[in-house]
Write a protein that holds these residues in place. Sequence first.
Motif, PDB file in Angstrom:
ATOM      1  N   SER A   1       2.850  10.296  -2.072  1.00 34.44           N
ATOM      2  CA  SER A   1       3.106  11.725  -2.225  1.00 34.44           C
ATOM      3  C   SER A   1       3.432  12.308  -0.860  1.00 34.44           C
ATOM      4  O   SER A   1       3.081  11.748   0.172  1.00 34.44           O
ATOM      5  N   ILE A   2       4.107  13.427  -0.915  1.00 37.96           N
ATOM      6  CA  ILE A   2       4.370  14.160   0.327  1.00 37.96           C
ATOM      7  C   ILE A   2       3.864  15.573   0.127  1.00 37.96           C
ATOM      8  O   ILE A   2       4.249  16.256  -0.823  1.00 37.96           O
ATOM      9  N   GLU A   3       2.951  15.966   0.990  1.00 35.33           N
ATOM     10  CA  GLU A   3       2.379  17.301   0.839  1.00 35.33           C
ATOM     11  C   GLU A   3       2.542  18.085   2.125  1.00 35.33           C
ATOM     12  O   GLU A   3       2.589  17.511   3.207  1.00 35.33           O
ATOM     13  N   LEU A   4       2.604  19.374   1.965  1.00 30.98           N
ATOM     14  CA  LEU A   4       2.724  20.247   3.124  1.00 30.98           C
ATOM     15  C   LEU A   4       1.345  20.755   3.504  1.00 30.98           C
ATOM     16  O   LEU A   4       0.481  20.942   2.650  1.00 30.98           O
ATOM     17  N   ALA A   5       1.169  20.952   4.793  1.00 30.02           N
ATOM     18  CA  ALA A   5      -0.109  21.503   5.247  1.00 30.02           C
ATOM     19  C   ALA A   5       0.148  22.336   6.489  1.00 30.02           C
ATOM     20  O   ALA A   5       1.165  22.172   7.161  1.00 30.02           O
ATOM     21  N   ASP A   6      -0.761  23.277   6.754  1.00 35.77           N
ATOM     22  CA  ASP A   6      -0.593  24.104   7.940  1.00 35.77           C
ATOM     23  C   ASP A   6      -0.979  23.332   9.183  1.00 35.77           C
ATOM     24  O   ASP A   6      -0.333  23.416  10.208  1.00 35.77           O
ATOM     25  N   ASN A   7      -2.067  22.567   9.068  1.00 32.14           N
ATOM     26  CA  ASN A   7      -2.537  21.832  10.225  1.00 32.14           C
ATOM     27  C   ASN A   7      -2.661  20.349   9.899  1.00 32.14           C
ATOM     28  O   ASN A   7      -2.863  19.972   8.742  1.00 32.14           O
ATOM     29  N   ALA A   8      -2.542  19.571  10.956  1.00 31.43           N
ATOM     30  CA  ALA A   8      -2.651  18.137  10.771  1.00 31.43           C
ATOM     31  C   ALA A   8      -4.080  17.781  10.366  1.00 31.43           C
ATOM     32  O   ALA A   8      -5.028  18.349  10.896  1.00 31.43           O
ATOM     33  N   PRO A   9      -4.224  16.876   9.420  1.00 28.27           N
ATOM     34  CA  PRO A   9      -5.562  16.461   8.991  1.00 28.27           C
ATOM     35  C   PRO A   9      -6.213  15.555  10.034  1.00 28.27           C
ATOM     36  O   PRO A   9      -5.533  15.050  10.930  1.00 28.27           O
ATOM     37  N   GLU A  10      -7.489  15.402   9.908  1.00 26.83           N
ATOM     38  CA  GLU A  10      -8.214  14.465  10.772  1.00 26.83           C
ATOM     39  C   GLU A  10      -7.886  13.047  10.324  1.00 26.83           C
ATOM     40  O   GLU A  10      -7.356  12.834   9.246  1.00 26.83           O
ATOM     41  N   ASN A  11      -8.237  12.100  11.149  1.00 28.34           N
ATOM     42  CA  ASN A  11      -8.095  10.696  10.749  1.00 28.34           C
ATOM     43  C   ASN A  11      -6.684  10.293  10.343  1.00 28.34           C
ATOM     44  O   ASN A  11      -6.519   9.542   9.391  1.00 28.34           O
TER      45      ASN A  11
ATOM     46  N   GLU B   1      13.621  25.229   7.091  1.00 25.66           N
ATOM     47  CA  GLU B   1      14.664  24.224   6.905  1.00 25.66           C
ATOM     48  C   GLU B   1      14.049  22.858   6.616  1.00 25.66           C
ATOM     49  O   GLU B   1      14.490  22.135   5.733  1.00 25.66           O
ATOM     50  N   THR B   2      13.008  22.533   7.355  1.00 24.84           N
ATOM     51  CA  THR B   2      12.363  21.246   7.126  1.00 24.84           C
ATOM     52  C   THR B   2      11.752  21.189   5.726  1.00 24.84           C
ATOM     53  O   THR B   2      11.836  20.172   5.046  1.00 24.84           O
ATOM     54  N   ARG B   3      11.173  22.325   5.301  1.00 21.26           N
ATOM     55  CA  ARG B   3      10.598  22.351   3.950  1.00 21.26           C
ATOM     56  C   ARG B   3      11.680  22.115   2.899  1.00 21.26           C
ATOM     57  O   ARG B   3      11.488  21.371   1.942  1.00 21.26           O
ATOM     58  N   ARG B   4      12.819  22.753   3.120  1.00 20.13           N
ATOM     59  CA  ARG B   4      13.917  22.578   2.165  1.00 20.13           C
ATOM     60  C   ARG B   4      14.338  21.105   2.127  1.00 20.13           C
ATOM     61  O   ARG B   4      14.513  20.505   1.079  1.00 20.13           O
ATOM     62  N   ARG B   5      14.479  20.535   3.316  1.00 20.33           N
ATOM     63  CA  ARG B   5      14.903  19.138   3.393  1.00 20.33           C
ATOM     64  C   ARG B   5      13.891  18.227   2.721  1.00 20.33           C
ATOM     65  O   ARG B   5      14.254  17.285   2.010  1.00 20.33           O
TER      66      ARG B   5
ATOM     67  N   ALA C   1       0.832  -1.205   0.000  1.00 20.89           N
ATOM     68  CA  ALA C   1       0.000   0.000   0.000  1.00 20.89           C
ATOM     69  C   ALA C   1       0.864   1.251   0.000  1.00 20.89           C
ATOM     70  O   ALA C   1       1.757   1.401   0.818  1.00 20.89           O
ATOM     71  N   GLN C   2       0.599   2.140  -0.936  1.00 21.40           N
ATOM     72  CA  GLN C   2       1.308   3.410  -0.997  1.00 21.40           C
ATOM     73  C   GLN C   2       0.509   4.433  -0.197  1.00 21.40           C
ATOM     74  O   GLN C   2      -0.691   4.574  -0.393  1.00 21.40           O
ATOM     75  N   LEU C   3       1.170   5.135   0.682  1.00 17.70           N
ATOM     76  CA  LEU C   3       0.479   6.119   1.513  1.00 17.70           C
ATOM     77  C   LEU C   3       0.746   7.510   1.009  1.00 17.70           C
ATOM     78  O   LEU C   3       1.758   7.775   0.371  1.00 17.70           O
ATOM     79  N   SER C   4      -0.139   8.420   1.348  1.00 18.35           N
ATOM     80  CA  SER C   4       0.267   9.805   1.166  1.00 18.35           C
ATOM     81  C   SER C   4       0.680  10.338   2.529  1.00 18.35           C
ATOM     82  O   SER C   4       0.128   9.954   3.555  1.00 18.35           O
ATOM     83  N   VAL C   5       1.665  11.198   2.499  1.00 21.04           N
ATOM     84  CA  VAL C   5       2.198  11.745   3.740  1.00 21.04           C
ATOM     85  C   VAL C   5       1.941  13.246   3.742  1.00 21.04           C
ATOM     86  O   VAL C   5       2.181  13.916   2.736  1.00 21.04           O
ATOM     87  N   ILE C   6       1.426  13.700   4.847  1.00 21.94           N
ATOM     88  CA  ILE C   6       1.185  15.141   4.966  1.00 21.94           C
ATOM     89  C   ILE C   6       2.030  15.668   6.110  1.00 21.94           C
ATOM     90  O   ILE C   6       2.029  15.108   7.211  1.00 21.94           O
ATOM     91  N   ILE C   7       2.803  16.685   5.840  1.00 24.21           N
ATOM     92  CA  ILE C   7       3.667  17.253   6.868  1.00 24.21           C
ATOM     93  C   ILE C   7       3.064  18.576   7.320  1.00 24.21           C
ATOM     94  O   ILE C   7       2.884  19.497   6.511  1.00 24.21           O
ATOM     95  N   ALA C   8       2.807  18.638   8.605  1.00 19.09           N
ATOM     96  CA  ALA C   8       2.204  19.854   9.141  1.00 19.09           C
ATOM     97  C   ALA C   8       3.212  20.604   9.991  1.00 19.09           C
ATOM     98  O   ALA C   8       4.036  19.992  10.661  1.00 19.09           O
ATOM     99  N   GLY C   9       3.141  21.912   9.932  1.00 16.37           N
ATOM    100  CA  GLY C   9       3.952  22.752  10.809  1.00 16.37           C
ATOM    101  C   GLY C   9       5.436  22.753  10.498  1.00 16.37           C
ATOM    102  O   GLY C   9       6.261  22.984  11.381  1.00 16.37           O
ATOM    103  N   ALA C  10       5.795  22.475   9.255  1.00 13.53           N
ATOM    104  CA  ALA C  10       7.214  22.431   8.909  1.00 13.53           C
ATOM    105  C   ALA C  10       7.784  23.826   8.782  1.00 13.53           C
ATOM    106  O   ALA C  10       7.167  24.717   8.193  1.00 13.53           O
ATOM    107  N   GLY C  11       8.963  24.070   9.314  1.00 16.42           N
ATOM    108  CA  GLY C  11       9.662  25.337   9.172  1.00 16.42           C
ATOM    109  C   GLY C  11      10.396  25.381   7.834  1.00 16.42           C
ATOM    110  O   GLY C  11      10.363  24.429   7.060  1.00 16.42           O
TER     111      GLY C  11
END
Length: 926
Positions: free
Chosen positions: A828-838, A808-812, A796-806
């Motif tokens: 996929s890896i996506e950026l988000a301001d807040n953590a998603p539900e579930n 440097e973390t975004r660059r990395r 299973a391929q997951l999507s990953v959401i990164i919340a609250g990254a600064g």
Amino acid sequence: MLDKTYQPAAVEGRIYDEWQESGAFAAGAGAPDNADSYCIVIPPPNVTGSLHMGHALNNTLQDILIRFERMRGRDVLWQPGTDHAGIATQMVVERQLMENQEPSRRDLGREAFLDRVWQWKGESGGTIINQLKRLGASCDWSRERFTMDDGLSRAVLEVFVTLYHEGLVYKDQRLVNWDPKLHTAISDLEVMQVETKGHLWHFKYPIEGEAGRFITVATTRPETMLGDTAVAVHPEDERYADLVGKHAILPLVGRRIQIVADEWADPETGSGAVKITPAHDFNDFEVGRRHDLPMVNVLDPEAALLLAGNDDFIRGVSPSDDLNETLELHGLDRFTARQKIVERMEARGLIDKIEEHVHKVPHGDRSNVPVEPYLTDQWYVDAATLAKPAIAAVRDGRTAFVPKTWEKTYFDWMENIQPWCVSRQLWWGHRIPAWYGPDGAVFVERSEAEAVVAAEKHYGRSVEIAERLDALARWQKADVAEASPVTLYRDEDVLDTWFSSALWPFSTLGWPDETPALGRYYRTDVLVTAFDIIFFWVARMMMMGLHFMKDVPFHTVYIHALVRDEHGAKMSKSKGNVIDPLDLIEDYGADALRFTLAAMAAQGRDIKLAASRVAGYRNFATKLWNAARFCEMNGCRRVAGYDPMASRQTVNRWIAVETARTAAEITAALEAYRFNEAAGAVYRFVWNTFCDWYLELAKPVLSGDDEAAKEETRAMSAWVLDHILALLHPFMPFITEELWRLTGEEGPARETMLVLAGWPDLDMFDEAAADEVNWLVDVIGQIRSVRAEMNVPPAAQLSVIIAGAGTETRRRLATHDTAIRRLARAQSIELADNAPENAVQIVVGEALVCLPLAGVIDVGAERARLDKELQKVEGEIGRIDKKLGNTQFLEKAPEEVVEAEREKREDATALKAKIEQAIGRLARVA
RNA sequence: GGGCGCGUAGCUCAGCGGGAGAGCACUACGUUGACAUCGUAGGGGUCACUGGUUCAAUCCCAGUCGCGCCCACCA
């Protein structure tokens, strides 16, 4: 294209031949002119022996040091050779004669027998050398020596004769440990104390002239009573005070024996009275000397009773029926004699009591029969005198033991050292260079010719050498004075094998000649050996080296462990638990065996060897092989003049720095003789760092389309692999040399074989790269962990959401997007301001890594997982708070420690907050 | 009798004053184009016991218990 697995058997022999043909093992090979020397002399194995696990360990460690120093550019000599092993070899050949029903040694005569031994040496002498080669030992075989070579024999003569003229070798008549089976004297060290169940017989000796009065003595050895010449009691023992000065009558013999007062008698032991047999007991011998007692020897060289025609035995004894009956025991073996004597004492009512008794009985270490204290003429070395400088050299650090604790053992023995009995009644060995005249004069010289000259000077007449000892017997005193020529006869005995071994560090280098090798390599550097021959060998090399070379033979003595079976038992043929190193080499390859031994060679502990462990390191070799195969498949070629720190890719900079760090770690460990640490460091680097992370991180790059990054990664992979081969070479010489050859087929030509290549000495730092890769490893590791815990199918391929990254973390994240997606199996890896539900939420640094697992996520399981994390971090904070709340801690602990605790608390507190947030969100979902 | 060493995860062992580690074994999952001689994740430990020193002890000290080894002439 490399095969899928590495086949040691197909490679090792060929590689070894190539090393030899290229001269890589020769002294000084590959070293610059001004190189410092580095020399190890091999502990010479028995020439007719075969390789056992102890040899394998011993020589693996030496080879690691030798290859390490050779690669570092030292002028290296590993001096090989074999030992003639007097008793052991003579016994082997005698046994062969017996098994083949051929004439015995004595029937053959000295010359013919020695021919047979030389013949056997010729047949089997190459075995152990070839086995050492199988192990990969990089000795300079062109310099191979044997303790009975002409050169080494000359050294033995020189030493013996010199010591004799200095008064440090002398002939003496005293009790020695006599081996009745081998018919030779042996040294104290060759005697093993074996715990034995026996009896303590209490004998009653009648007091002369006092009918019905007895003195009771206890003995474990009734048969020696026939040689008793006194009974001793303690001077202050009032029970016997009136008997001192009187006589007892020795039962079965009728000899009048004195009752003497001597402190040796212990009132607490037995009856307090002890029988004295000066000719058959070391203590009694001393008592005999103090009281000028007669010495009555009642045993022959086979330890059978020697009574008939024994003048000492019957001297002063009136004929009697008892005596006659006892004389019939002549020729009986000592154990049978014991039984008979006890029976006769019993019959005469002279046994007070018999007790069960467990005691230590001295046995010959080769023959395994009880040895007899026996009065003979033997040659001795004045070890006490020679030991003094040898003790001083260790005291002042000119020679150091590693681990240091062995120095105590060394001192204890050296400070109580006894005269060293060096003559052996054998034929195989260095014959003692002493010639006797018929009048008992002794000429100790370097050759027969010199002995003749000395004798002619002494007698003032011509001298001839007799072939047979009985030639001397013809001579009478009168003949010596008148007749001409005078007959000389050479001492028939040979020297203790360890006498020649003691000279090994300089005799092998050419001494007594002032050879270039001797000047270059003596003092040698390290002696590698097991503790069981510290006394036999190390101590004696120290004594002889200091006396004849005026310098210690080596600056370091590395004492390694003994190899035992996997349950800790000593390997022995009788137990059937012997692991043959050759079998392991067959099954897993020499490299795997060597690595196992090195990895387990922690200081100060025995090695318990299990074959499964060797299999594990065979797997390690396969792992390396396949890493190289991967590099090959991806076109990772070495680049001439490659500068690793010019890399732009963070991962490449990181692995370069890790390589440098590992190289330094291995170097430091080897310099400190920490073989297991060195092996562990290279193992972890190859498997955990290079294969598990670097190559996995390289995969997306190599299959990507950033050509510059690809090129750089290819070159870096090849560079790291090259360094791995070098760092691993001392431990696993064969596979690394083979890979060195194969990877040398493309790219810049190799200048040398790996065996002579340079040792990595790198100096690289990049903390930012290290931080970044640690972060990356953390992200991937955490995601993998959650996937497994949540039972997300690997497919299973997951999507990953990164919340609250600064920033440097975004660059990395951008930089390592592909790597994370691939290694964590994310779509996929996506950026988000807040953590998603579930979503499952993982704290990494300041950011929250979220895995939306709607439908997959088990809220209860996730809650449990987060609770566990929370508990862990709370425990951590609690522990730290307790410390920081302690004023004593704040006042007394070093500032760095306090500061470190504060930082830890900050990190932990931040982590705790994130976890709590995550739990809060989860609650909302539920 | 003297001396040395060892008791840490099921096994074999590292670590030896400030967050319990490795390999093997075990459990779950996995045919991801280097490697199944493999990969990913995981379970598992009052660091023999008792005291002491220290702000702090698996680590230092003392003692106890257990296990090895070496040396020594006790009849």
